[in-house]
Write a protein that holds these residues in place. Structure first.
Motif, PDB file in Angstrom:
ATOM      1  N   CYS B 132       0.969  -1.233  -0.048  1.00 24.36           N
ATOM      2  CA  CYS B 132      -0.074   0.034   0.108  1.00 24.36           C
ATOM      3  C   CYS B 132       0.891   1.334   0.028  1.00 24.36           C
ATOM      4  CB  CYS B 132      -0.902   0.318   1.059  1.00 24.36           C
ATOM      5  SG  CYS B 132      -1.804   1.596   1.181  1.00 24.36           S
ATOM      6  N   ASN B 133       0.943   1.909  -1.303  1.00 22.71           N
ATOM      7  CA  ASN B 133       1.858   3.108  -1.457  1.00 22.71           C
ATOM      8  C   ASN B 133       1.458   4.080  -0.560  1.00 22.71           C
ATOM      9  OD1 ASN B 133       3.435   1.990  -3.107  1.00 22.71           O
ATOM     10  ND2 ASN B 133       1.906   2.309  -4.842  1.00 22.71           N
ATOM     11  N   ARG B 135      -0.112   4.170   2.743  1.00 23.25           N
ATOM     12  CA  ARG B 135       0.441   3.711   4.053  1.00 23.25           C
ATOM     13  C   ARG B 135       1.951   3.546   4.205  1.00 23.25           C
ATOM     14  NH1 ARG B 135       0.380  -1.234   5.716  1.00 23.25           N
ATOM     15  NH2 ARG B 135      -1.321  -1.645   4.449  1.00 23.25           N
ATOM     16  N   ALA B 136       2.490   2.985   3.231  1.00 25.33           N
ATOM     17  CA  ALA B 136       3.998   2.667   3.341  1.00 25.33           C
ATOM     18  C   ALA B 136       4.620   2.918   1.854  1.00 25.33           C
ATOM     19  CB  ALA B 136       4.201   1.131   3.603  1.00 25.33           C
ATOM     20  N   PRO B 137       4.916   4.244   1.615  1.00 27.91           N
ATOM     21  CA  PRO B 137       5.440   4.477   0.276  1.00 27.91           C
ATOM     22  C   PRO B 137       6.149   3.486  -0.374  1.00 27.91           C
ATOM     23  CG  PRO B 137       5.448   6.581   1.641  1.00 27.91           C
ATOM     24  CD  PRO B 137       5.013   5.195   2.697  1.00 27.91           C
ATOM     25  N   GLY B 138       6.173   3.113  -1.406  1.00 27.44           N
ATOM     26  CA  GLY B 138       7.049   2.471  -2.396  1.00 27.44           C
ATOM     27  C   GLY B 138       6.812   0.955  -2.253  1.00 27.44           C
ATOM     28  N   THR B 139       5.700   0.712  -1.557  1.00 29.77           N
ATOM     29  CA  THR B 139       5.473  -0.849  -1.205  1.00 29.77           C
ATOM     30  C   THR B 139       4.338  -1.369  -2.670  1.00 29.77           C
ATOM     31  OG1 THR B 139       3.681  -0.468   0.028  1.00 29.77           O
ATOM     32  CG2 THR B 139       5.928  -1.015   1.070  1.00 29.77           C
ATOM     33  N   GLY B 140       3.967  -0.596  -3.356  1.00 29.09           N
ATOM     34  CA  GLY B 140       2.881  -1.039  -4.454  1.00 29.09           C
ATOM     35  C   GLY B 140       1.514  -0.890  -4.083  1.00 29.09           C
ATOM     36  N   CYS B 141       0.723  -1.096  -4.734  1.00 30.29           N
ATOM     37  CA  CYS B 141      -0.475  -1.071  -4.527  1.00 30.29           C
ATOM     38  C   CYS B 141      -1.488  -2.346  -4.817  1.00 30.29           C
ATOM     39  CB  CYS B 141      -1.342  -0.089  -5.685  1.00 30.29           C
ATOM     40  SG  CYS B 141      -3.214  -0.015  -5.622  1.00 30.29           S
ATOM     41  N   ALA B 142      -1.787  -2.875  -3.740  1.00 31.08           N
ATOM     42  CA  ALA B 142      -2.576  -4.194  -3.658  1.00 31.08           C
ATOM     43  C   ALA B 142      -3.955  -4.095  -4.054  1.00 31.08           C
ATOM     44  CB  ALA B 142      -2.564  -4.746  -2.161  1.00 31.08           C
ATOM     45  N   SER B 157      -3.699   6.944  -9.949  1.00 36.65           N
ATOM     46  CA  SER B 157      -2.801   6.794 -10.731  1.00 36.65           C
ATOM     47  C   SER B 157      -2.328   5.169 -10.545  1.00 36.65           C
ATOM     48  CB  SER B 157      -1.496   7.518 -10.080  1.00 36.65           C
ATOM     49  OG  SER B 157      -1.169   7.025  -9.138  1.00 36.65           O
ATOM     50  N   GLU B 158      -1.325   4.645 -11.589  1.00 35.47           N
ATOM     51  CA  GLU B 158      -0.791   3.473 -11.257  1.00 35.47           C
ATOM     52  C   GLU B 158      -0.116   3.075  -9.974  1.00 35.47           C
ATOM     53  OE1 GLU B 158       3.003   2.403 -12.815  1.00 35.47           O
ATOM     54  OE2 GLU B 158       3.221   4.367 -13.632  1.00 35.47           O
ATOM     55  N   HIS B 159      -0.255   4.279  -8.962  1.00 30.83           N
ATOM     56  CA  HIS B 159       0.274   4.012  -7.756  1.00 30.83           C
ATOM     57  C   HIS B 159      -0.515   4.127  -6.675  1.00 30.83           C
ATOM     58  CE1 HIS B 159       4.417   4.562  -9.110  1.00 30.83           C
ATOM     59  NE2 HIS B 159       3.916   5.800  -9.826  1.00 30.83           N
ATOM     60  N   CYS B 160      -1.891   4.245  -7.114  1.00 28.77           N
ATOM     61  CA  CYS B 160      -3.017   4.569  -5.802  1.00 28.77           C
ATOM     62  C   CYS B 160      -4.215   4.857  -6.708  1.00 28.77           C
ATOM     63  CB  CYS B 160      -2.796   5.503  -4.699  1.00 28.77           C
ATOM     64  SG  CYS B 160      -4.152   5.561  -3.334  1.00 28.77           S
ATOM     65  N   HIS B 196      -7.590  18.394  -1.329  1.00 26.53           N
ATOM     66  CA  HIS B 196      -7.079  17.238  -1.533  1.00 26.53           C
ATOM     67  C   HIS B 196      -6.292  17.267  -2.976  1.00 26.53           C
ATOM     68  CE1 HIS B 196     -10.326  16.401   1.131  1.00 26.53           C
ATOM     69  NE2 HIS B 196      -9.546  15.778   1.804  1.00 26.53           N
ATOM     70  N   ARG B 197      -5.212  16.334  -2.901  1.00 25.08           N
ATOM     71  CA  ARG B 197      -4.275  16.294  -4.116  1.00 25.08           C
ATOM     72  C   ARG B 197      -4.639  14.881  -4.633  1.00 25.08           C
ATOM     73  NH1 ARG B 197       1.595  17.760  -3.307  1.00 25.08           N
ATOM     74  NH2 ARG B 197       1.857  15.820  -4.001  1.00 25.08           N
ATOM     75  N   LEU B 198      -4.207  14.968  -6.138  1.00 18.44           N
ATOM     76  CA  LEU B 198      -4.460  13.633  -6.860  1.00 18.44           C
ATOM     77  C   LEU B 198      -3.101  12.860  -6.302  1.00 18.44           C
ATOM     78  CD1 LEU B 198      -5.637  14.729 -10.188  1.00 18.44           C
ATOM     79  CD2 LEU B 198      -6.876  14.129  -8.046  1.00 18.44           C
ATOM     80  N   PRO B 199      -3.150  11.409  -6.444  1.00 23.57           N
ATOM     81  CA  PRO B 199      -2.212  10.537  -5.834  1.00 23.57           C
ATOM     82  C   PRO B 199      -0.937  10.630  -6.715  1.00 23.57           C
ATOM     83  CG  PRO B 199      -3.702   9.158  -6.980  1.00 23.57           C
ATOM     84  CD  PRO B 199      -4.313  10.585  -6.797  1.00 23.57           C
ATOM     85  N   GLY B 200      -1.114  10.930  -8.146  1.00 24.71           N
ATOM     86  CA  GLY B 200       0.233  10.938  -8.801  1.00 24.71           C
ATOM     87  C   GLY B 200       1.400   9.593  -8.192  1.00 24.71           C
ATOM     88  N   ASP B 201       2.590  10.171  -8.123  1.00 25.33           N
ATOM     89  CA  ASP B 201       3.612   9.126  -7.746  1.00 25.33           C
ATOM     90  C   ASP B 201       3.827   9.293  -6.229  1.00 25.33           C
ATOM     91  OD1 ASP B 201       4.954  11.347  -7.681  1.00 25.33           O
ATOM     92  OD2 ASP B 201       6.375  10.614  -9.270  1.00 25.33           O
ATOM     93  N   SER B 202       3.059  10.084  -5.518  1.00 30.72           N
ATOM     94  CA  SER B 202       3.163   9.945  -3.958  1.00 30.72           C
ATOM     95  C   SER B 202       1.770  10.319  -3.312  1.00 30.72           C
ATOM     96  CB  SER B 202       3.781  11.364  -3.768  1.00 30.72           C
ATOM     97  OG  SER B 202       3.254  12.722  -4.113  1.00 30.72           O
ATOM     98  N   PRO B 203       1.219   8.825  -3.137  1.00 24.20           N
ATOM     99  CA  PRO B 203      -0.065   8.971  -2.663  1.00 24.20           C
ATOM    100  C   PRO B 203      -0.463   9.207  -1.195  1.00 24.20           C
ATOM    101  CG  PRO B 203       0.537   6.772  -3.636  1.00 24.20           C
ATOM    102  CD  PRO B 203       1.541   7.781  -4.004  1.00 24.20           C
ATOM    103  N   HIS B 204       0.919   9.018  -0.591  1.00 21.31           N
ATOM    104  CA  HIS B 204       1.044   9.198   1.070  1.00 21.31           C
ATOM    105  C   HIS B 204       0.726  10.829   1.139  1.00 21.31           C
ATOM    106  CE1 HIS B 204       4.907   9.965  -0.557  1.00 21.31           C
ATOM    107  NE2 HIS B 204       5.133  10.568   0.529  1.00 21.31           N
ATOM    108  N   VAL B 205       0.746  11.773   0.443  1.00 23.74           N
ATOM    109  CA  VAL B 205       0.615  13.022   0.665  1.00 23.74           C
ATOM    110  C   VAL B 205      -0.623  13.102  -0.095  1.00 23.74           C
ATOM    111  CG1 VAL B 205       1.496  15.239   0.513  1.00 23.74           C
ATOM    112  CG2 VAL B 205       2.997  13.401   0.336  1.00 23.74           C
ATOM    113  N   GLU B 206      -1.749  13.506   1.007  1.00 20.03           N
ATOM    114  CA  GLU B 206      -3.137  13.486   0.540  1.00 20.03           C
ATOM    115  C   GLU B 206      -3.625  14.817   0.546  1.00 20.03           C
ATOM    116  OE1 GLU B 206      -5.309  11.260   2.897  1.00 20.03           O
ATOM    117  OE2 GLU B 206      -4.880   9.375   2.239  1.00 20.03           O
TER     118      GLU B 206
END
Ligand SMILES: Cc1cc2nc3c(=O)[nH]c(=O)nc-3n(C[C@H](O)[C@H](O)[C@H](O)COP(=O)(O)OP(=O)(O)OC[C@H]3O[C@@H](n4cnc5c(N)ncnc54)[C@H](O)[C@@H]3O)c2cc1C
Ligand code: SF4
Ligand code: FES
Ligand code: FES
Lengths: 174, 331
Positions: B132-133, B135-142, B157-160, B196-206
């Motif tokens: 889960c990118n 909750r834990a950045p860089g771990t992927g998106c189940a 995004s492909e990340h979230c 709120h921000r779109l997830p892009g490649d940093s979904p942990h920043v909301e």
């Protein structure tokens, strides 16, 4: 190990209780059950989903599992033990009486939460129809599925007609 | 729940100073209905929890003479839903609030906290899941190839592909509401649509909030359209459930012609999604069945569903159409 201990005073059922050495993580639910010995309030999910832990804070229904005890200092908390007037079992609250008469439980685990929630509901005046009672009681789950009788018990006390259109003219909010 | 210290400041400046401290240890707690879940499930692990309850934020609900609304961030969901100015002037806001959570939660939860609640994506909420990118950045998106029935078809995004779960925020975006913020750099005001921000490649920043920044109030401009409005929430259970999709619709009509339309949807994106294509198709048109149908057909423009939520585009069109018919008096 707690990172800190606090001293807090809770007002529950008209009495003051000092809680020395309170771990700030303690929920109101755990404080009631473990520290004050008021085990009438039940823990179902501990996550806000089931309503078993419902109590009144300043007369309004809340979930004691989602409340940090330390943040409820100075609020007047009412639990199922404090709902009936003095005299306890001999003189139950009308909702307690109605739950018995309507057979509104099986195992009874959800019942204190149902009754406290219904007390809040009646005060909110959202008891115009069985549908309204059902909607505004949806935060209280009953795994035994006693819903039909729970609605009937609440309707009795709120004097809600179970048949649409049968409400007597003089009644309003209780 | 990990150990934390609890702070109970009495003013905004002290609360902000805790939040802006560079040890990155602070979380705020208001009504606590989301924060307590996150703490219990070990998803948030603050060293310091700062309560906003002891007079930091106000809970006033005020209507200006022109009908504009100001909600103190600490106002309870139930109090806002029941306020006469909200019920009469903004039925879509009252309906969105009353279709949220349960009566007990609404008595505890604040409107400020509501906007900042975290996603209900099941993988985010389960620390036992590895990918889960958010909750834990860089771990992927189940969720991408997992259970994604509830998740986003717009803005992911492909990340979230998480959705923002607030119902209340949906009418706010439709009505161009703003949030007032107070932070280490002073005060500012931003549209709810830009919170709120779109997830892009940093979904942990909301959100666009900086560390320590607080929501102090929500302001909804006066709106003639809001008087004839509706919030329609479609969900897997009749009550006490989050939205699969929802629609907030407000129409200002004049002699059968639509002067202005406001439409936003929930349950479809990482933030409430304004349906500008639908609004354009309605503005200036006659309020008749063919116009409403053609406008609602635009509701799913640009959607990119996953296999588990491939039903959403059609459900979005139908939900908007139903809500438009209710508001437009076209059963
Ligand atoms: C069982 C259940 C069902 C629910 N169903 C729904 C539903 O159907 N629809 C829906 O919309 N919501 C639903 N919710 C979510 C609920 O509405 C939110 O949990 C609630 O609104 C959060 O408000 P709070 O005051 O309790 O926030 P808290 O839990 O105290 O805080 C939430 C977050 O916001 C931050 N925060 C709070 N206030 C501020 C502020 N003023 N400034 C800056 N940061 C702040 C906190 O740090 C935290 O990160 C449900 C919740 C539960 C428990
Ligand atoms: S959708 Fe977002 S929140 Fe859900 S698992 Fe993927 S990264 Fe995590
Ligand atoms: S124990 Fe509080 S809601 Fe389930
Ligand atoms: S009576 Fe058993 S859960 Fe309700």
């Amino acid at each position: 190990m707690p990172a800190q201990t606090l001293t807090a005073t809770l007002h529950v059922n008209g009495r003051e209780h000092a809680l020395p050495d309170l771990d700030p993580r303690t929920t109101l639910l755990d404080a009631l059950r473990e520290s004050l010995g008021l085990t009438g309030t039940k823990k179902g999910c501990g996550l806000g989903h089931c309503g078993a832990c419902t109590v009144l804070a300043d007369g309004r229904r809340i979930l004691s599992c989602m409340a940090l005890a330390a943040l409820y200092e100075g609020r007047e908390i009412t639990t199922i033990e404090g709902l009936a007037p003095e005299g306890g079992a001999a003189r139950p609250h009308p909702l307690q009486q109605a739950f018995v008469e309507r057979d509104a439980f099986q195992c009874g685990y959800c019942t204190p939460g149902q009754i406290m929630s219904a007390a809040g509901l009646i005060d909110e005046g959202r008891t115009g129809s069985p549908e309204e009672i059902r909607e505004f009681m949806s935060g209280n789950l009953c795994r035994c599925g006693a819903y039909a009788n729970i609605v009937a018990a609440v309707a009795d006390v709120a004097r809600t007609p179970l048949v649409p259109g049968a409400r007597e003219p003089e009644q309003g909010r209780s | 729940m990990r150990p934390f210290t609890l702070e109970r400041p009495h003013d905004i400046a002290t609360a902000v100073a805790f939040g802006a401290a560079d040890d990155d240890q602070t979380d705020y707690i208001a009504g606590g209905t989301d924060m307590m879940q996150l703490l219990t499930d070990d998803i948030r692990r603050p060293g310091r929890l700062v309560s906003l309850g002891d007079g930091v934020l106000d809970d006033r609900i005020e209507a200006a003479p022109d009908g504009a609304l100001r909600l103190g961030a600490a106002a309870r969901m139930s109090d806002v839903a029941d306020h006469p100015a909200v019920r009469e002037g903004f039925p879509l806001i009252a309906e969105a609030l009353l279709s949220s959570a349960s009566a007990q939660v609404r008595n505890m939860a604040t409107v400020g906290g509501n906007l900042l609640q975290r996603t209900r994506c099941a993988y985010f909420r389960d620390p036992g899941v590895h990918g889960c990118n958010k909750r834990a950045p860089g771990t992927g998106c189940a969720a991408r190839d997992g259970v994604n029935r509830m998740l986003a078809v717009l803005g992911g995004s492909e990340h979230c592909i998480a959705t923002h779960a607030s119902d209340f925020a949906v009418p706010l975006v439709a009505l161009d509401a703003v949030v007032r913020l107070s932070g280490p750099g002073g005060e500012r005001t931003i549209p709810v649509e830009e919170l709120h921000r779109l997830p892009g490649d940093s979904p942990h920043v909301e959100t666009v909030l900086v560390p320590g920044e607080l929501i102090t109030a929500i302001e909804v401009p006066a709106s003639r359209a809001a008087r004839t409005s509706h919030y329609l929430k479609v969900r897997d259970r009749e009550s006490f459930e989050f939205a699969l999709v929802s629609a907030a619709v407000a129409l200002d009509t004049d002699g059968g012609r639509i002067r202005e339309a406001r439409v936003a949807m929930g349950g479809v994106g990482p933030k409430p999604w304004r349906m500008r294509g639908v609004e354009r198709a309605l503005a200036g048109a006659a309020c008749d069945p063919a116009v409403l149908r053609a406008a609602a057909a635009r509701a799913a423009d640009g959607t990119a569903p996953r296999p588990g939520n491939a039903f959403k585009p059609e459900l979005m069109r139908r939900t908007v159409l139903r809500a438009l018919r209710v508001v437009g008096g076209q059963p």
